[in-house]
Design a protein around this motif. Structure first.
Motif, PDB file in Angstrom:
ATOM      1  N   ILE A 122       0.875  -1.201   0.035  1.00 30.63           N
ATOM      2  CA  ILE A 122      -0.066  -0.031   0.025  1.00 30.63           C
ATOM      3  C   ILE A 122       0.831   1.189  -0.003  1.00 30.63           C
ATOM      4  N   PHE A 123       0.738   2.103  -1.128  1.00 24.13           N
ATOM      5  CA  PHE A 123       1.460   3.210  -1.108  1.00 24.13           C
ATOM      6  C   PHE A 123       1.347   4.130   0.202  1.00 24.13           C
ATOM      7  N   GLN A 124       2.144   4.880   0.963  1.00 28.83           N
ATOM      8  CA  GLN A 124       2.214   5.511   2.047  1.00 28.83           C
ATOM      9  C   GLN A 124       2.715   6.995   1.666  1.00 28.83           C
ATOM     10  N   GLY A 125       3.088   7.198   0.625  1.00 37.47           N
ATOM     11  CA  GLY A 125       3.295   8.783   0.325  1.00 37.47           C
ATOM     12  C   GLY A 125       4.871   8.886  -0.142  1.00 37.47           C
ATOM     13  N   ALA A 126       5.046   9.979  -0.726  1.00 41.49           N
ATOM     14  CA  ALA A 126       6.509  10.083  -1.244  1.00 41.49           C
ATOM     15  C   ALA A 126       7.199  11.479  -0.608  1.00 41.49           C
ATOM     16  N   ALA A 127       8.491  11.713  -0.367  1.00 43.51           N
ATOM     17  CA  ALA A 127       9.232  12.417   0.215  1.00 43.51           C
ATOM     18  C   ALA A 127       8.980  13.779  -0.550  1.00 43.51           C
ATOM     19  N   ASP A 128       8.860  13.770  -2.039  1.00 45.52           N
ATOM     20  CA  ASP A 128       8.567  14.975  -2.683  1.00 45.52           C
ATOM     21  C   ASP A 128       7.507  15.203  -2.648  1.00 45.52           C
ATOM     22  N   PRO A 129       6.878  16.435  -2.328  1.00 47.24           N
ATOM     23  CA  PRO A 129       5.247  16.705  -2.408  1.00 47.24           C
ATOM     24  C   PRO A 129       5.025  16.894  -3.949  1.00 47.24           C
ATOM     25  N   SER A 130       5.804  16.852  -4.978  1.00 47.08           N
ATOM     26  CA  SER A 130       5.293  17.194  -6.230  1.00 47.08           C
ATOM     27  C   SER A 130       5.286  15.824  -6.828  1.00 47.08           C
ATOM     28  N   ALA A 131       5.430  14.632  -6.181  1.00 48.09           N
ATOM     29  CA  ALA A 131       5.317  13.508  -6.856  1.00 48.09           C
ATOM     30  C   ALA A 131       3.595  13.464  -7.005  1.00 48.09           C
ATOM     31  N   GLN A 132       3.432  12.677  -8.320  1.00 52.47           N
ATOM     32  CA  GLN A 132       2.057  12.276  -8.638  1.00 52.47           C
ATOM     33  C   GLN A 132       1.802  10.722  -8.522  1.00 52.47           C
ATOM     34  N   HIS A 169       0.895   3.320  -9.200  1.00 51.60           N
ATOM     35  CA  HIS A 169       2.107   3.899  -9.500  1.00 51.60           C
ATOM     36  C   HIS A 169       2.629   5.164  -8.963  1.00 51.60           C
ATOM     37  N   VAL A 170       3.687   5.577  -8.927  1.00 50.64           N
ATOM     38  CA  VAL A 170       4.075   6.879  -8.402  1.00 50.64           C
ATOM     39  C   VAL A 170       4.817   7.532  -9.560  1.00 50.64           C
ATOM     40  N   ARG A 171       4.870   8.757  -9.637  1.00 48.39           N
ATOM     41  CA  ARG A 171       5.629   9.135 -10.974  1.00 48.39           C
ATOM     42  C   ARG A 171       6.099  10.663 -10.344  1.00 48.39           C
ATOM     43  N   TRP A 172       7.428  10.989 -10.718  1.00 45.07           N
ATOM     44  CA  TRP A 172       8.128  12.171 -10.662  1.00 45.07           C
ATOM     45  C   TRP A 172       8.225  12.780 -12.098  1.00 45.07           C
ATOM     46  N   ILE A 173       8.291  13.795 -12.073  1.00 41.94           N
ATOM     47  CA  ILE A 173       8.590  14.745 -13.222  1.00 41.94           C
ATOM     48  C   ILE A 173       9.734  15.771 -12.810  1.00 41.94           C
ATOM     49  N   ILE A 174      10.932  15.398 -13.357  1.00 43.72           N
ATOM     50  CA  ILE A 174      11.931  16.426 -12.833  1.00 43.72           C
ATOM     51  C   ILE A 174      12.211  17.632 -13.686  1.00 43.72           C
ATOM     52  N   ALA A 175      11.769  18.661 -13.349  1.00 41.50           N
ATOM     53  CA  ALA A 175      11.388  19.895 -13.949  1.00 41.50           C
ATOM     54  C   ALA A 175      12.593  20.396 -14.512  1.00 41.50           C
ATOM     55  N   ARG A 176      13.871  20.485 -13.718  1.00 43.68           N
ATOM     56  CA  ARG A 176      15.065  21.101 -14.277  1.00 43.68           C
ATOM     57  C   ARG A 176      16.019  20.146 -15.114  1.00 43.68           C
ATOM     58  N   PRO A 177      16.510  20.487 -15.925  1.00 47.92           N
ATOM     59  CA  PRO A 177      17.425  19.766 -16.483  1.00 47.92           C
ATOM     60  C   PRO A 177      18.437  19.001 -15.760  1.00 47.92           C
ATOM     61  N   ILE A 178      18.882  17.789 -15.850  1.00 47.39           N
ATOM     62  CA  ILE A 178      19.845  17.212 -15.079  1.00 47.39           C
ATOM     63  C   ILE A 178      21.251  17.236 -15.749  1.00 47.39           C
ATOM     64  N   LYS A 179      22.003  17.815 -14.877  1.00 47.14           N
ATOM     65  CA  LYS A 179      23.635  18.310 -15.652  1.00 47.14           C
ATOM     66  C   LYS A 179      24.012  16.763 -15.911  1.00 47.14           C
ATOM     67  N   ALA A 180      25.088  16.804 -16.913  1.00 46.64           N
ATOM     68  CA  ALA A 180      25.977  15.635 -17.240  1.00 46.64           C
ATOM     69  C   ALA A 180      26.615  15.264 -16.029  1.00 46.64           C
ATOM     70  N   GLY A 181      26.482  13.997 -15.615  1.00 47.82           N
ATOM     71  CA  GLY A 181      27.104  13.492 -14.593  1.00 47.82           C
ATOM     72  C   GLY A 181      26.426  13.780 -13.219  1.00 47.82           C
ATOM     73  N   ALA A 182      25.499  14.395 -13.069  1.00 45.52           N
ATOM     74  CA  ALA A 182      24.801  14.796 -11.773  1.00 45.52           C
ATOM     75  C   ALA A 182      24.066  13.685 -11.419  1.00 45.52           C
ATOM     76  N   THR A 183      23.723  13.432 -10.155  1.00 42.59           N
ATOM     77  CA  THR A 183      22.960  12.304  -9.546  1.00 42.59           C
ATOM     78  C   THR A 183      21.823  13.080  -8.714  1.00 42.59           C
ATOM     79  N   GLY A 184      20.616  12.166  -8.338  1.00 36.30           N
ATOM     80  CA  GLY A 184      19.737  12.639  -7.455  1.00 36.30           C
ATOM     81  C   GLY A 184      18.956  11.506  -6.993  1.00 36.30           C
ATOM     82  N   LYS A 185      18.120  11.672  -5.926  1.00 35.65           N
ATOM     83  CA  LYS A 185      17.180  10.524  -5.206  1.00 35.65           C
ATOM     84  C   LYS A 185      15.840  11.007  -5.257  1.00 35.65           C
ATOM     85  N   LEU A 186      15.006   9.988  -5.279  1.00 37.40           N
ATOM     86  CA  LEU A 186      13.782   9.974  -5.250  1.00 37.40           C
ATOM     87  C   LEU A 186      13.063   8.882  -4.037  1.00 37.40           C
ATOM     88  N   SER A 187      12.106   9.110  -3.444  1.00 39.68           N
ATOM     89  CA  SER A 187      11.885   8.061  -2.394  1.00 39.68           C
ATOM     90  C   SER A 187      10.329   8.188  -2.292  1.00 39.68           C
TER      91      SER A 187
END
Length: 153
Positions: free
Chosen positions: A85-95, A129-147
Motif C-alpha cells: 500500500i503506497f504511503q507517500g513520497a518524500a517529494d510533495p510534487s510526486a504524482q 504507480h508513483v511518478r516524478w517529473i524532474i523539472a530542471r534539466p539534469i546536468k551531465a554526471g549529476a545524480t539525485g534521489k527520489l523515495s
C-alpha cells in the motif's frame, strides 16, 4: 510466502523516460524499530530478508545522467507492487495513479471506479504507480534521489 513477498517487493522496476542517458537504480528497505546500546528505540532501514503484513518499506530510487549533455524532460515512474500500500513520497510534487498509469495527480484529487460502476474518492491503497517529473534539466554526471514509502498488505 515471506520469501515470495520479499522477492516481489524487490522486483518492482522503476522506469525512466528521458532524451538522454539517464540511468536509474532502485533499492527497497524495511523500516524497523530497534534498541540501541543505551536501550533507546530508534528507526533503522534494513535490507528485506523477510517481510510480513504491516512492515513499513522505504523505496529509494537513485538517478544519474550518464550522458555528456543535460537531460531534460525526465520522468521517473515506479509501479507499486500489489502486496504494498503506497504511503507517500518524500517529494510533495510526486504524482500517483490509481488506474495503471492512465491518469495522474495527488491521491485526494483522483477518483476510483468500483466494480458496480460507481465512483468514489481514491485512497492510498488504490495507488498503482508513483511518478516524478524532474523539472530542471539534469546536468551531465549529476545524480539525485527520489523515495517513497509503502506498507506490506
Amino acid at each position: 510466502m515471506r520469501l515470495f513477498l520479499a522477492l516481489m517487493l524487490l522486483l518492482s522496476p522503476a522506469l525512466v523516460r528521458a532524451a538522454n542517458a539517464v540511468s536509474l537504480s532502485s533499492t527497497v528497505f524495511v523500516e524497523r524499530l530497534v534498541k540501541d546500546t543505551d536501550g533507546r528505540r530508534k528507526l533503522v532501514l534494513e535490507p528485506p530478508k523477510t517481510v510480513i503484513p504491516g512492515d513499513r518499506l522505504v523505496y529509494i530510487l537513485q538517478y544519474r545522467n550518464a550522458g555528456s549533455s543535460p537531460a531534460a524532460n525526465v520522468y521517473v515512474v515506479n509501479p507499486i507492487p500489489t502486496a504494498v500500500i503506497f504511503q507517500g513520497a518524500a517529494d510533495p510534487s510526486a504524482q500517483v495513479s490509481v488506474d495503471g498509469g492512465q491518469n495522474w495527480g495527488r491521491v485526494e484529487t483522483l477518483k476510483k471506479r468500483e466494480s458496480d460502476g460507481m465512483w468514489r474518492g481514491a485512497r492510498l491503497e488504490d495507488v498503482t504507480h508513483v511518478r516524478w517529473i524532474i523539472a530542471r534539466p539534469i546536468k551531465a554526471g549529476a545524480t539525485g534521489k527520489l523515495s517513497f514509502r509503502g506498507l506490506v498488505r
